[in-house]
Design an enzyme around this catalytic site. Structure first.
Site, PDB file in Angstrom:
ATOM      1  N   GLY A 246      34.956  -2.634  -6.899  1.00 19.10           N
ATOM      2  CA  GLY A 246      35.376  -3.285  -5.663  1.00 19.10           C
ATOM      3  C   GLY A 246      36.437  -4.354  -5.941  1.00 19.10           C
ATOM      4  O   GLY A 246      36.541  -4.870  -7.070  1.00 19.10           O
ATOM      5  N   THR A 247      37.174  -4.709  -4.893  1.00 17.37           N
ATOM      6  CA  THR A 247      38.265  -5.667  -5.078  1.00 17.37           C
ATOM      7  C   THR A 247      37.748  -7.037  -5.529  1.00 17.37           C
ATOM      8  O   THR A 247      38.348  -7.684  -6.392  1.00 17.37           O
ATOM      9  CB  THR A 247      39.093  -5.753  -3.778  1.00 17.37           C
ATOM     10  OG1 THR A 247      39.757  -4.497  -3.632  1.00 17.37           O
ATOM     11  CG2 THR A 247      40.129  -6.865  -3.824  1.00 17.37           C
TER      12      THR A 247
ATOM     13  N   GLU B 111      45.876   4.284 -14.159  1.00 12.82           N
ATOM     14  CA  GLU B 111      45.232   5.228 -15.075  1.00 12.82           C
ATOM     15  C   GLU B 111      46.086   6.485 -15.112  1.00 12.82           C
ATOM     16  O   GLU B 111      46.947   6.687 -14.270  1.00 12.82           O
ATOM     17  CB  GLU B 111      43.848   5.600 -14.551  1.00 12.82           C
ATOM     18  CG  GLU B 111      42.890   4.449 -14.507  1.00 12.82           C
ATOM     19  CD  GLU B 111      41.572   4.828 -13.861  1.00 12.82           C
ATOM     20  OE1 GLU B 111      40.535   4.378 -14.338  1.00 12.82           O
ATOM     21  OE2 GLU B 111      41.597   5.582 -12.873  1.00 12.82           O
TER      22      GLU B 111
ATOM     23  N   LYS C  21      30.678  -0.178 -20.166  1.00 11.51           N
ATOM     24  CA  LYS C  21      29.614  -0.736 -19.313  1.00 11.51           C
ATOM     25  C   LYS C  21      29.643   0.075 -18.027  1.00 11.51           C
ATOM     26  O   LYS C  21      30.455  -0.147 -17.143  1.00 11.51           O
ATOM     27  CB  LYS C  21      29.906  -2.220 -19.034  1.00 11.51           C
ATOM     28  CG  LYS C  21      28.688  -3.084 -18.710  1.00 11.51           C
ATOM     29  CD  LYS C  21      27.810  -2.588 -17.590  1.00 11.51           C
ATOM     30  CE  LYS C  21      28.245  -3.068 -16.225  1.00 11.51           C
ATOM     31  NZ  LYS C  21      27.508  -2.411 -15.118  1.00 11.51           N
TER      32      LYS C  21
ATOM     33  N   GLU D 183      41.375  -0.846 -11.049  1.00 12.11           N
ATOM     34  CA  GLU D 183      41.457   0.174  -9.988  1.00 12.11           C
ATOM     35  C   GLU D 183      40.427  -0.218  -8.947  1.00 12.11           C
ATOM     36  O   GLU D 183      39.224  -0.125  -9.196  1.00 12.11           O
ATOM     37  CB  GLU D 183      41.136   1.559 -10.561  1.00 12.11           C
ATOM     38  CG  GLU D 183      42.059   2.021 -11.677  1.00 12.11           C
ATOM     39  CD  GLU D 183      43.484   2.219 -11.226  1.00 12.11           C
ATOM     40  OE1 GLU D 183      43.712   2.367 -10.010  1.00 12.11           O
ATOM     41  OE2 GLU D 183      44.374   2.194 -12.068  1.00 12.11           O
TER      42      GLU D 183
ATOM     43  N   SER E 114      28.222   1.825 -14.374  1.00 13.41           N
ATOM     44  CA  SER E 114      27.540   1.281 -13.200  1.00 13.41           C
ATOM     45  C   SER E 114      26.033   1.427 -13.359  1.00 13.41           C
ATOM     46  O   SER E 114      25.531   2.435 -13.875  1.00 13.41           O
ATOM     47  CB  SER E 114      27.977   2.033 -11.945  1.00 13.41           C
ATOM     48  OG  SER E 114      27.074   1.753 -10.896  1.00 13.41           O
TER      49      SER E 114
ATOM     50  N   GLY F  42      39.601  -1.328  -4.463  1.00 16.79           N
ATOM     51  CA  GLY F  42      39.266  -0.711  -3.174  1.00 16.79           C
ATOM     52  C   GLY F  42      40.460  -0.116  -2.439  1.00 16.79           C
ATOM     53  O   GLY F  42      41.614  -0.269  -2.845  1.00 16.79           O
TER      54      GLY F  42
ATOM     55  N   CYS G  10      37.464   5.791  -3.381  1.00 16.40           N
ATOM     56  CA  CYS G  10      38.415   4.692  -3.150  1.00 16.40           C
ATOM     57  C   CYS G  10      39.599   5.158  -2.313  1.00 16.40           C
ATOM     58  O   CYS G  10      40.224   4.353  -1.637  1.00 16.40           O
ATOM     59  CB  CYS G  10      38.893   4.156  -4.492  1.00 16.40           C
ATOM     60  SG  CYS G  10      39.433   5.473  -5.575  1.00 16.40           S
TER      61      CYS G  10
ATOM     62  N   THR H 245      35.046  -7.666  -7.310  1.00 15.71           N
ATOM     63  CA  THR H 245      34.704  -7.528  -8.735  1.00 15.71           C
ATOM     64  C   THR H 245      35.972  -7.580  -9.572  1.00 15.71           C
ATOM     65  O   THR H 245      36.023  -8.242 -10.621  1.00 15.71           O
ATOM     66  CB  THR H 245      33.973  -6.182  -8.977  1.00 15.71           C
ATOM     67  OG1 THR H 245      32.837  -6.131  -8.120  1.00 15.71           O
ATOM     68  CG2 THR H 245      33.546  -6.010 -10.409  1.00 15.71           C
TER      69      THR H 245
ATOM     70  N   LEU I  50      43.463 -14.470 -21.937  1.00 17.54           N
ATOM     71  CA  LEU I  50      44.849 -14.027 -22.166  1.00 17.54           C
ATOM     72  C   LEU I  50      44.913 -12.595 -22.683  1.00 17.54           C
ATOM     73  O   LEU I  50      45.583 -12.306 -23.676  1.00 17.54           O
ATOM     74  CB  LEU I  50      45.571 -14.979 -23.134  1.00 17.54           C
ATOM     75  CG  LEU I  50      45.863 -16.362 -22.585  1.00 17.54           C
ATOM     76  CD1 LEU I  50      46.568 -17.218 -23.618  1.00 17.54           C
ATOM     77  CD2 LEU I  50      46.736 -16.271 -21.330  1.00 17.54           C
TER      78      LEU I  50
ATOM     79  N   ASN J 205      30.714   5.993  -8.268  1.00 19.73           N
ATOM     80  CA  ASN J 205      31.033   7.065  -7.326  1.00 19.73           C
ATOM     81  C   ASN J 205      31.574   8.323  -7.990  1.00 19.73           C
ATOM     82  O   ASN J 205      31.372   9.420  -7.472  1.00 19.73           O
ATOM     83  CB  ASN J 205      31.954   6.571  -6.202  1.00 19.73           C
ATOM     84  CG  ASN J 205      33.311   6.148  -6.700  1.00 19.73           C
ATOM     85  OD1 ASN J 205      33.432   5.616  -7.796  1.00 19.73           O
ATOM     86  ND2 ASN J 205      34.318   6.379  -5.916  1.00 19.73           N
TER      87      ASN J 205
ATOM     88  N   GLY K 192      44.675  -3.129  -6.753  1.00 24.02           N
ATOM     89  CA  GLY K 192      44.574  -3.196  -8.206  1.00 24.02           C
ATOM     90  C   GLY K 192      45.830  -3.555  -8.958  1.00 24.02           C
ATOM     91  O   GLY K 192      46.865  -3.897  -8.377  1.00 24.02           O
TER      92      GLY K 192
HETATM   93  P1  NAD Z   1      31.316  -2.665  -8.008  1.00 27.10           P
HETATM   94  O1  NAD Z   1      32.487  -3.574  -7.943  1.00 27.10           O
HETATM   95  O2  NAD Z   1      30.052  -3.111  -7.379  1.00 27.10           O
HETATM   96  O3  NAD Z   1      30.938  -2.343  -9.533  1.00 27.10           O
HETATM   97  C1  NAD Z   1      31.867  -1.762 -10.431  1.00 27.10           C
HETATM   98  C2  NAD Z   1      31.430  -2.092 -11.848  1.00 27.10           C
HETATM   99  O4  NAD Z   1      31.609  -3.494 -12.069  1.00 27.10           O
HETATM  100  C3  NAD Z   1      29.950  -1.803 -12.134  1.00 27.10           C
HETATM  101  O5  NAD Z   1      29.811  -1.338 -13.467  1.00 27.10           O
HETATM  102  C4  NAD Z   1      29.307  -3.176 -11.978  1.00 27.10           C
HETATM  103  O6  NAD Z   1      28.117  -3.307 -12.698  1.00 27.10           O
HETATM  104  C5  NAD Z   1      30.398  -4.063 -12.544  1.00 27.10           C
HETATM  105  N1  NAD Z   1      30.342  -5.455 -12.079  1.00 27.10           N
HETATM  106  C6  NAD Z   1      29.948  -5.916 -10.865  1.00 27.10           C
HETATM  107  N2  NAD Z   1      30.066  -7.251 -10.807  1.00 27.10           N
HETATM  108  C7  NAD Z   1      30.556  -7.648 -12.013  1.00 27.10           C
HETATM  109  C8  NAD Z   1      30.900  -8.927 -12.580  1.00 27.10           C
HETATM  110  N3  NAD Z   1      30.755 -10.051 -11.889  1.00 27.10           N
HETATM  111  N4  NAD Z   1      31.380  -8.950 -13.825  1.00 27.10           N
HETATM  112  C9  NAD Z   1      31.553  -7.815 -14.529  1.00 27.10           C
HETATM  113  N5  NAD Z   1      31.216  -6.591 -14.070  1.00 27.10           N
HETATM  114  C10 NAD Z   1      30.734  -6.513 -12.815  1.00 27.10           C
HETATM  115  O7  NAD Z   1      31.818  -1.281  -7.424  1.00 27.10           O
HETATM  116  P2  NAD Z   1      30.966   0.028  -7.120  1.00 27.10           P
HETATM  117  O8  NAD Z   1      30.113  -0.208  -5.925  1.00 27.10           O
HETATM  118  O9  NAD Z   1      30.343   0.520  -8.362  1.00 27.10           O
HETATM  119  O10 NAD Z   1      32.152   1.041  -6.729  1.00 27.10           O
HETATM  120  C11 NAD Z   1      32.715   1.071  -5.472  1.00 27.10           C
HETATM  121  C12 NAD Z   1      34.056   0.353  -5.458  1.00 27.10           C
HETATM  122  O11 NAD Z   1      34.907   0.880  -6.462  1.00 27.10           O
HETATM  123  C13 NAD Z   1      34.800   0.573  -4.147  1.00 27.10           C
HETATM  124  O12 NAD Z   1      35.377  -0.637  -3.713  1.00 27.10           O
HETATM  125  C14 NAD Z   1      35.871   1.581  -4.514  1.00 27.10           C
HETATM  126  O13 NAD Z   1      37.009   1.552  -3.675  1.00 27.10           O
HETATM  127  C15 NAD Z   1      36.179   1.196  -5.914  1.00 27.10           C
HETATM  128  N6  NAD Z   1      36.763   2.338  -6.627  1.00 27.10           N
HETATM  129  C16 NAD Z   1      38.089   2.316  -6.916  1.00 27.10           C
HETATM  130  C17 NAD Z   1      38.680   3.408  -7.540  1.00 27.10           C
HETATM  131  C18 NAD Z   1      40.148   3.435  -7.857  1.00 27.10           C
HETATM  132  O14 NAD Z   1      40.584   4.322  -8.584  1.00 27.10           O
HETATM  133  N7  NAD Z   1      40.946   2.509  -7.341  1.00 27.10           N
HETATM  134  C19 NAD Z   1      37.889   4.511  -7.879  1.00 27.10           C
HETATM  135  C20 NAD Z   1      36.538   4.488  -7.575  1.00 27.10           C
HETATM  136  C21 NAD Z   1      35.977   3.393  -6.952  1.00 27.10           C
END
Ligand code: NAD
Length: 498
Positions: free
Chosen positions: A229-230, A462, A175, A250, A177, A252, A284, A232, A244, A152, A458
């Site tokens: 996402g939470t 950051e 890594k 960071e 998105s 949802g 987010c 993930t 460990l 995003n 989270g």
């Molecule tokens: P996502 O969880 O689908 O993916 C995030 C990253 O994790 C991607 O690079 C994805 O390939 C990787 N990933 C997915 N599954 C994985 C696994 N099993 N093991 C390792 N890596 C894995 O999230 P998204 O759709 O890319 O982003 C949207 C989410 O991110 C929303 O929930 C949003 O709230 C959150 N977000 C949080 C913040 C914050 O600062 N708190 C900022 C931006 C987005």
């Protein structure tokens, strides 16, 4: 834009070891943009080994901080020169409007500059350790760290993690998105152009369930830092637990926008729109729950609904467009399903709530900016993160009620409080179980200002000094400064264990 985005390991571009790739499409038009090498477990392993070799020979870690800072500052200058090009690329692949991407990317050199300054001014400590010893505590980098980022804000979020991790002297595996990896890939080339030695920043794009999983479970990492996402976050934190190693996550949110009755309604509505619909609601910290003092509720709702309907939805590359498409079909389906479920559960759609009609929307993942009223706290839309242009609006009665409603969420990432009463603003914000609270504003971010969520939003944060420290660990040197000879077993006197 190149036709294919490759891995970058040990200073070299390379395809995936099994030749695998996937495609990235323009979410506004459906057009094919480029293909991406889908990193394998073998590729992840190669990247971690390259990062480890770079760490061990000290080509970056052992460089004097002023020299590391000089390189980061040089990268900031290069980045500033490429903002327009990168903003265009970001808009093309994630559909966020060009006017917003330009505004965001213009600020990103600040992250490199800030952490360059932190690298040069970071200090250890010298705690008291009794008269015969001197204790020097150094901050040392961790090793090879894994950075996993969402789509995003592809470059902003990569930049937050990269600048802190690099300033502290680590080696990195990025890594990105699968939905928006092009600009993070360009950043890696830019960093090497600025002088970061090859092998220090490695780039392994790929799918989360394969490449992300392989990285997360690699035993050679010293830290994982994920934004996503939470669910993930839970998977990645569990893997970090098994290894460990520390994790920063960071995740949802479902941010409340709390509007008291002393506000100027037009100003507060403008704030709520900014909170709700920037990035087509895909942030987010999106203002997903607009809570309004009951005595101004009707008027506020009327103005909010009118202004929401006036938002210009369309081609993100057109500078007149205010709201672009969602990033993917999955994201639009999720958004539409969340609104439909709210309707079924008895809520009322006050604005939007539809896929727009018209030729210009036919091939993209558009959804109208949406406000939902008559929401109850047992409706799914009250608590579930949509990650789309959908906000609910609900009235509250007084401060206690506002605080109770705002805290009634599994998430605790961000909130904004809108009032002219300073005492009330401070009182309310102190009672929020939420990591980032804006008063009379929303979304604002600065490299020096901690950014992190409570509860399911989270772990850790950051930005700021804590982020830098989280990329280091303490090494305690205890120096015997006594001239008196010491023989633990050669004396019958009372022993002193210090
Ligand atoms: P996502 O969880 O689908 O993916 C995030 C990253 O994790 C991607 O690079 C994805 O390939 C990787 N990933 C997915 N599954 C994985 C696994 N099993 N093991 C390792 N890596 C894995 O999230 P998204 O759709 O890319 O982003 C949207 C989410 O991110 C929303 O929930 C949003 O709230 C959150 N977000 C949080 C913040 C914050 O600062 N708190 C900022 C931006 C987005």
């Amino acid at each position: 834009m190149a036709d294919q985005l490759l891995l970058h390991v040990d200073g070299k571009d390379q395809p995936a070891s099994d030749g695998g790739e996937f495609a990235v499409h323009n979410p506004a038009t459906g057009e094919h943009l480029y293909t991406v090498a889908n990193g394998t477990e073998e590729d992840v392993n190669g990247a971690v080994l390259a990062g480890r070799a770079a760490f061990d020979d000290g080509r970056w870690r052992a460089m004097p901080p002023r020299e590391r800072a000089r390189i980061l500052n040089r990268a900031a200058v290069l980045l500033a020169e490429r903002v327009d090009e990168y903003a265009r690329l970001e808009s093309l692949q994630i559909g966020r409007t060009l006017r917003e991407m330009r505004a965001q990317l213009k600020r990103l050199p600040e992250w490199l500059e800030y952490f360059a300054a932190v690298a040069q001014t970071a200090e250890g400590s010298c705690p008291e350790f009794g008269p015969e010893h001197l204790n020097v505590v150094r901050r040392v980098p961790l090793g090879v760290v894994g950075l996993i980022t969402p789509w995003n804000h592809p470059l902003l979020i990569t930049m937050k993690k990269v600048s802190a991790a690099l300033a502290a002297g680590n080696s990195l595996i990025i890594k990105p998105s699968e939905l928006g990896p092009a600009v993070p890939g360009q950043l890696v080339a830019l960093l090497e152009e600025a002088g970061v030695p090859p092998g220090v920043v490695n780039f392994v794009p790929g799918l989360g369930r394969s490449t992300g999983k392989a990285l997360t479970e690699h035993p050679g990492l010293a830290k994982l830092d994920v934004t996503g996402g939470t669910e993930t976050g839970r998977v990645i934190a569990a893997a970090a637990g098994r290894s460990l190693i520390p994790v920063t996550a960071e995740l949802g949110g479902k941010a409340p926008v709390i509007v008291f009755d002393d506000v100027d309604i037009d100003t507060a509505v403008a704030g709520a729109l900014f909170a709700a619909f920037i990035a087509t609601g895909q942030t987010c910290v999106q203002g997903a729950r607009i809570l309004v003092s009951r005595n101004i509720y009707d008027r506020f709702q009327e103005v909010l609904v009118t202004r929401t309907r006036q938002l210009r939805l369309g081609d993100p590359m057109d500078l007149q467009t205010q709201v672009g498409p969602l990033v993917s079909q999955a994201q639009r389906d999720k958004t539409a399903a969340a609104v439909d479920r709210a309707r079924e559960q008895g809520a009322t759609v006050l604005a939007g709530g539809r896929i727009p009609e018209g030729a210009q929307y036919a091939n993209g993942w558009f959804y109208e900016p949406t406000i939902v009223g008559d929401i109850r706290r047992d409706h799914d839309l009250w608590s579930e993160e949509v990650f789309g242009p959908v906000s609910v609006i609900a009235p509250f009665d007084g401060e206690d009620d506002a605080v109770m409603m705002a805290n009634d969420s599994p998430f605790g990432l961000a909130a904004s409080v809108w009032t002219q009463n300073v005492g009330r603003a401070v009182r309310v914000s102190r009672r929020l179980d939420i990591g980032i609270v804006w008063i009379n504003d929303h979304h604002r971010i600065d490299p020096a200002s901690p950014w992190g969520g409570f509860k399911d939003s989270g772990i850790g944060s950051e930005n700021g000094l804590e982020a830098f420290r989280s990329y280091t660990r303490q090494q305690s040197l205890i120096i015997n400064a006594s001239d008196t000879p010491f023989d633990w077993f050669g004396t019958d006197e009372d022993l002193r264990y210090s």
